[in-house]
Design an enzyme around this catalytic site. Structure first.
Site, PDB file in Angstrom:
ATOM      1  N   ASP A 158       0.956  -1.190   0.003  1.00  0.00           N
ATOM      2  CA  ASP A 158      -0.115   0.060  -0.069  1.00  0.00           C
ATOM      3  C   ASP A 158       1.008   1.305   0.007  1.00  0.00           C
ATOM      4  O   ASP A 158       1.794   1.157   0.619  1.00  0.00           O
ATOM      5  CB  ASP A 158      -1.075  -0.063   1.224  1.00  0.00           C
ATOM      6  CG  ASP A 158      -2.037   0.976   1.189  1.00  0.00           C
ATOM      7  OD1 ASP A 158      -2.332   1.344   0.315  1.00  0.00           O
ATOM      8  OD2 ASP A 158      -2.534   1.398   2.568  1.00  0.00           O
ATOM      9  N   ASN A 195     -10.331   0.368  -0.689  1.00  0.00           N
ATOM     10  CA  ASN A 195      -9.342   0.311   0.715  1.00  0.00           C
ATOM     11  C   ASN A 195     -10.094   0.727   1.949  1.00  0.00           C
ATOM     12  O   ASN A 195     -10.512   1.840   2.063  1.00  0.00           O
ATOM     13  CB  ASN A 195      -8.226   1.248   0.414  1.00  0.00           C
ATOM     14  CG  ASN A 195      -7.012   0.894  -0.703  1.00  0.00           C
ATOM     15  OD1 ASN A 195      -7.413  -0.144  -1.325  1.00  0.00           O
ATOM     16  ND2 ASN A 195      -6.069   1.469  -0.757  1.00  0.00           N
TER      17      ASN A 195
HETATM   18  P1  13P Z   1      -9.207   4.817   5.338  1.00  0.00           P
HETATM   19  O1  13P Z   1      -8.408   5.717   6.147  1.00  0.00           O
HETATM   20  O2  13P Z   1     -10.416   5.780   4.906  1.00  0.00           O
HETATM   21  O3  13P Z   1      -9.648   3.304   5.857  1.00  0.00           O
HETATM   22  O4  13P Z   1      -8.280   4.515   3.827  1.00  0.00           O
HETATM   23  C1  13P Z   1      -7.245   3.526   4.147  1.00  0.00           C
HETATM   24  C2  13P Z   1      -6.369   3.515   2.709  1.00  0.00           C
HETATM   25  O5  13P Z   1      -6.852   3.992   1.758  1.00  0.00           O
HETATM   26  C3  13P Z   1      -5.211   2.694   2.509  1.00  0.00           C
HETATM   27  O6  13P Z   1      -4.622   2.875   1.327  1.00  0.00           O
HETATM   28  O1  G3H Z   2      -3.363   4.930   3.800  1.00  0.00           O
HETATM   29  C1  G3H Z   2      -2.865   4.621   4.587  1.00  0.00           C
HETATM   30  C2  G3H Z   2      -3.197   3.333   5.520  1.00  0.00           C
HETATM   31  O2  G3H Z   2      -4.274   3.544   6.292  1.00  0.00           O
HETATM   32  C3  G3H Z   2      -2.031   2.833   6.019  1.00  0.00           C
HETATM   33  O3  G3H Z   2      -1.685   3.684   7.174  1.00  0.00           O
HETATM   34  O4  G3H Z   2       0.646   4.217   6.689  1.00  0.00           O
HETATM   35  O5  G3H Z   2      -0.221   4.422   8.867  1.00  0.00           O
HETATM   36  O6  G3H Z   2       0.146   2.136   8.133  1.00  0.00           O
HETATM   37  P1  G3H Z   2      -0.317   3.839   7.800  1.00  0.00           P
HETATM   38 ZN    ZN Z   3      -4.597   5.061   0.768  1.00  0.00          ZN
END
Ligand code: 13P
Ligand code: G3H
Ligand code: ZN
Length: 311
Positions: free
Chosen positions: A82, A256
């Site tokens: 991600d 997501n």
């Molecule tokens: P949220 O913060 O809305 O759960 O989005 C998560 C996300 O886009 C991770 O890439």
């Molecule tokens: O978009 C980001 C996700 O919610 C992941 O969050 O980078 O704090 O693990 P993080």
């Molecule tokens: Zn994201």
């Protein structure tokens, strides 16, 4: 069943008018909560790992947990990076067994985003790994990057075709008004998404899978539990579920969700600790937290994403 990339999953999701849930994982209870819900509902699923998750839990622990989930469920599962910030982290995840990566060049200039994304695509495709790019910029916090609402900008549909053609990406995250974190809209503000942009993008690229980041709905019952048991969360507003259902029926193939999992886990822990002040066995307080995540994910699979029964 081995880990799969997202190619076939997205093709079926596009044709079937549903979306795959991409849930962020950071530890064993989260992996189990998500995949047990997916198993019970026979749903394909994407487990995604951020740079922060890799730093917290270590790459090897997360890949082994996901391997264990595959052995336990025999489901089609994608292991996805991600918000990969640069070529090096994408390469490291590809070399380390991920079947999908996101290269997030959204904060770069258009030509720089294309060059970076193409470099990752070339490396990934040679190894059977699918790639998600991003055009446009969401507001909110991811890892240490905090994008203010003023600096966020919607995706320009006119740029999408050129970006996808020149980079060869397999899917694209676009900005249509969602944002990361629990505070997506101001109190009193009416949540709105730019479905006209999504429609225009899919007209220009028929059949091409679109990704929606920042798609937590910010479960109000969890926010209430958190505040009832000693938490202090201000009014938090997320993306209404009917909007996500609409997006899933359109070109959006991947949705997501991270913040909703965090809220579920936190609500469950706060309530348990408050009601059992003398308990100190982690298995006692983590079991209901894992169950609560499972319940949340099952709800998303069935009622929001429409992917139950599609594995
Ligand atoms: P949220 O913060 O809305 O759960 O989005 C998560 C996300 O886009 C991770 O890439
Ligand atoms: O978009 C980001 C996700 O919610 C992941 O969050 O980078 O704090 O693990 P993080
Ligand atoms: Zn994201």
């Amino acid at each position: 069943m081995p880990l799969v990339n997202s190619k076939e999953m997205f093709k079926k999701a596009y044709e079937g008018g549903y979306a795959i849930g991409a849930f962020n994982v950071n530890n064993m209870e989260i992996v189990q909560g998500i995949t047990e819900a997916a198993k019970e509902n026979n749903a394909p699923v994407i487990l995604q790992v951020s740079a922060g998750a890799r730093k917290y839990a270590k790459h090897v622990y997360l890949t082994k947990l996901v391997e264990a989930a595959i052995a336990d469920t025999d489901l089609p599962i994608v292991l996805h990076l991600d918000h990969g910030a640069d070529f090096e982290i994408c390469k490291s995840c590809i070399d380390g067994g991920f079947t999908s990566v996101m290269i997030d060049g959204s904060h770069h200039a258009f030509e720089d985003n294309i060059a970076l994304t193409k470099k990752v695509v070339d490396y990934a495709h040679e190894r059977g790994v699918t790639v998600e790019g991003e055009l446009g910029q969401l507001a909110g916090i991811e890892d240490d990057v905090n994008v203010s609402a003023e600096n966020a900008h919607f995706t320009d549909p006119a740029q999408v075709e050129e970006f996808v053609t020149r980079t060869g990406v397999d899917s694209l995250a676009i900005a249509i008004g969602t944002s990361h974190g629990a505070y997506k809209f101001k109190p009193g503000q009416k949540p709105e998404l730019r479905f006209d942009i999504l429609e225009e993008v899919s007209k220009r690229l028929p059949g091409f899978p679109i990704v929606l980041h920042g798609a937590s709905s910010v479960t109000q019952s969890d926010v209430q539990i958190i505040n009832q048991f000693g938490g202090k969360m201000p009014d938090a507003i997320g993306i209404p579920e009917e909007m996500l259902r609409k997006a899933a029926s359109m070109a959006v193939c991947k949705i997501n969700i991270d913040s909703d999992l965090r809220l579920a886990l936190t609500a469950s822990l706060r309530q348990y600790m408050f009601e059992h002040p003398d308990h100190f066995d982690p298995r006692q307080y983590l079991s209901p937290a894992r169950d609560h995540i499972k319940e949340l994910v099952a709800h998303k699979l069935i009622n929001v994403l429409g992917c139950a029964g599609k594995a």
